[in-house]
Design a protein around this motif. Structure first.
Motif, short mmCIF file in Angstrom:
data_model
loop_
_atom_site.label_atom_id
_atom_site.label_comp_id
_atom_site.label_asym_id
_atom_site.label_seq_id
_atom_site.Cartn_x
_atom_site.Cartn_y
_atom_site.Cartn_z
N GLU A 33 0.77 -1.18 0.00
CA GLU A 33 -0.20 -0.04 -0.02
C GLU A 33 0.96 1.41 0.08
N ASN A 34 0.18 2.37 -0.39
CA ASN A 34 1.32 3.82 -0.41
C ASN A 34 1.53 3.92 1.11
N PHE A 35 2.48 4.73 1.25
CA PHE A 35 2.59 5.05 2.97
C PHE A 35 3.46 6.26 2.98
N THR A 36 3.80 7.05 3.98
CA THR A 36 4.80 7.73 4.08
C THR A 36 5.35 7.41 5.48
N PHE A 37 6.81 7.61 5.73
CA PHE A 37 7.33 7.24 6.56
C PHE A 37 8.50 8.42 7.12
N TYR A 38 8.44 8.85 8.35
CA TYR A 38 9.50 9.73 8.64
C TYR A 38 9.70 9.29 10.20
N SER A 39 11.14 9.11 10.50
CA SER A 39 11.55 8.52 11.70
C SER A 39 12.85 9.50 12.02
N PRO A 40 12.73 10.79 12.68
CA PRO A 40 13.74 11.55 12.69
C PRO A 40 14.71 11.27 14.01
N THR A 41 14.36 10.42 14.77
CA THR A 41 14.98 10.19 16.22
C THR A 41 16.64 10.08 15.74
N TYR A 42 17.46 10.84 16.54
CA TYR A 42 18.92 10.55 16.54
C TYR A 42 19.22 9.59 17.79
N PHE A 43 20.10 8.47 16.94
CA PHE A 43 20.47 7.53 18.10
C PHE A 43 21.85 7.91 18.31
N ALA A 69 4.56 13.78 16.93
CA ALA A 69 5.17 14.65 17.70
C ALA A 69 5.67 13.87 19.11
N LEU A 70 5.27 12.54 19.17
CA LEU A 70 5.84 11.92 20.31
C LEU A 70 7.17 10.97 19.88
N ARG A 71 7.81 11.27 18.62
CA ARG A 71 8.81 10.55 18.53
C ARG A 71 9.92 11.13 19.19
N PRO A 72 10.73 10.23 19.75
CA PRO A 72 12.02 10.96 20.69
C PRO A 72 12.84 11.94 19.86
N LYS A 73 13.40 12.98 20.23
CA LYS A 73 14.27 13.79 19.63
C LYS A 73 15.67 13.07 19.58
N PHE A 74 16.05 12.37 20.68
CA PHE A 74 17.46 11.43 20.58
C PHE A 74 16.95 10.30 21.63
N THR A 75 17.85 9.21 21.23
CA THR A 75 17.68 8.34 22.31
C THR A 75 19.21 7.56 22.42
N ILE A 76 19.49 7.84 23.98
CA ILE A 76 20.86 7.37 24.34
C ILE A 76 20.71 5.49 24.29
N MET A 77 21.42 4.76 23.81
CA MET A 77 21.38 3.36 23.83
C MET A 77 22.62 2.80 24.09
N ASN A 78 22.88 2.48 25.40
CA ASN A 78 24.03 1.80 25.81
C ASN A 78 23.59 0.28 26.32
N PRO A 79 23.97 -0.75 25.37
CA PRO A 79 23.84 -2.00 25.75
C PRO A 79 24.01 -2.57 27.20
#
Length: 391
Positions: free
Chosen positions: A2-12, A167-177
């Motif tokens: 199907e048609n879609f739009t996708f925008y995932s701006p979070t900085y990891f 609007a709820l997507r995090p601006k950045f995420t710190i990921m330290n396993p």
């Protein structure tokens, strides 16, 4: 497809020690006064909270704190957070913890800038505006660190519902396993189960010709099958935890779900279990998913058979594909049990006498229209039958 739009701006920012740069990232993304939102014990005892506060102080960024988030986060603390942010003129929310903390942070972020009740968003209103949110992740599970979604339990009536909005997507995420290495095996297994649930909810689709996302989902499921036992056997296996953590984000930022319908039946039913019994979300999903899959099997036998062959290594029986599909579902359930997840109502602490109530609330509670599911449309009697299969 199907048609879609996708925008995932979070900085990891991924890797060991990455939490030391939290303050720099808050400044980079425009925060001038921060609410640090967290759960309790682990982030305090581990020293993580102190390291995050030091990073903010090093950048001369003032902050206020609000702890107390619990699993299956509650509306009461969200209201408290909204009031605190308004009083203190907070303009940035930093979640230090797992999915529950992040979900609560997102709810606060939406509520601060909204003149009505934040719960409107959990009854279907799209979140169009929110304070910026960022995360320091401590468990690989919910995927909220990269998603536009949040789940909160309303204490009045104990309704567990979700909200969504870009609007709820995090601006950045710190990921330290390495921050996940101290987790108990049970919590780690719950996280793995939740990740796999996010993948299966997208895999169960009525959209045809979605080979790219099928293959991505299958690859991530295979990663869980490989890394899950390794990390349960060796909690300090950094590489296994790193792969699980990144897979958890990919499973739920919706790169696997674009261009296709999705299901979410298992999540909808499980939310009633964790709202009523306060069980771990992943544990509830481990009991719910195999029952939902078996109940919905005949709707599209080949979809389940495809997963059985590609993910679980089953032999395809072209004369009886239903047998292949059932073997795949059983292999999935066996895997969940092997990493310590429950398999029935008794192990979950649920009660058979509550089934009618659970099904009714799932379908009709808090404004429900009597139906649920995106793969197969289910009514209350269907949900009751599925719940009875879990006993």
């Amino acid at each position: 497809m199907e048609n879609f739009t996708f925008y995932s701006p979070t900085y990891f920012a991924f890797g060991k020690g990455s939490e030391a740069d939290t303050g720099k990232y808050v400044k980079r993304f425009g925060g001038s006064k921060v609410l640090i939102h967290f759960g309790g014990g682990s982030v305090v005892k581990s020293g993580l909270l102190d390291r995050v506060k030091k990073s903010l102080k090093d950048e001369s960024i003032p902050f206020v704190e609000l702890g107390g988030v619990r699993p299956n986060p509650r509306s009461g603390l969200v209201y408290e957070g909204i009031e605190l942010c308004r009083k203190e003129n907070v303009d940035f929310i930093l979640a230090v913890g797992g999915g529950s903390v992040i979900d609560s942070s997102k709810a606060i972020a939406a509520g601060v800038v909204y003149t009505g009740d934040f719960w409107d968003f959990y009854q279907g209103k799209t979140v169009e505006k929110a304070l910026p949110v960022a995360t320091v992740l401590t468990i690989a599970a919910a995927g909220s660190e990269g998603s536009p979604d949040s789940v909160i339990t309303k204490e009045e009536g104990m309704f567990k519902r979700g909200a969504s909005g870009e609007a709820l997507r995090p601006k950045f995420t710190i990921m330290n396993p390495a921050l996940t290495q101290t987790l108990p095996a049970y919590q780690t297994a719950c996280g793995i189960t939740d990740i796999m649930a996010h993948l299966y909810e997208r895999y169960l689709t009525n959209t045809t010709e979605v080979e790219v996302t099928d293959r991505v989902i299958e690859a991530l499921l295979l990663t869980m099958v490989h890394e899950g036992p390794r990390v349960i056997a060796d909690p300090d296996n950094y590489q296994a935890r790193a792969n699980i953590m990144w897979a958890g984000m990919l499973a739920h930022n919706n790169c696997c779900g674009v261009g296709r319908t999705q299901d979410w039946t298992s999540h909808g039913i499980e939310h009633e279990l964790s709202a009523l019994y306060d069980c771990a979300h992943g544990a509830g999903l481990a009991v719910v998913m195999p029952a939902v899959f078996r109940y919905n099997l005949k709707h599209n036998v080949m979809r389940f058979a495809q997963a059985a062959v590609r993910v679980w290594g089953c032999q395809m029986n072209f004369e009886n594909p239903e047998e292949t599909a059932l073997n795949g579902i059983q292999a999935f359930q066996n895997f969940l049990c092997s990493i310590g997840m429950p398999k029935n109502f008794a192990e979950l602490g649920a009660k058979e006498e509550d089934i009618e109530k659970l099904a009714h609330t799932a379908c009709y509670g808090d404004g429900g229209n009597g139906r649920m599911g995106g793969f197969v449309t289910l009514k209350q009697k269907d949900v009751e039958k599925i719940l009875h299969m879990m006993v």
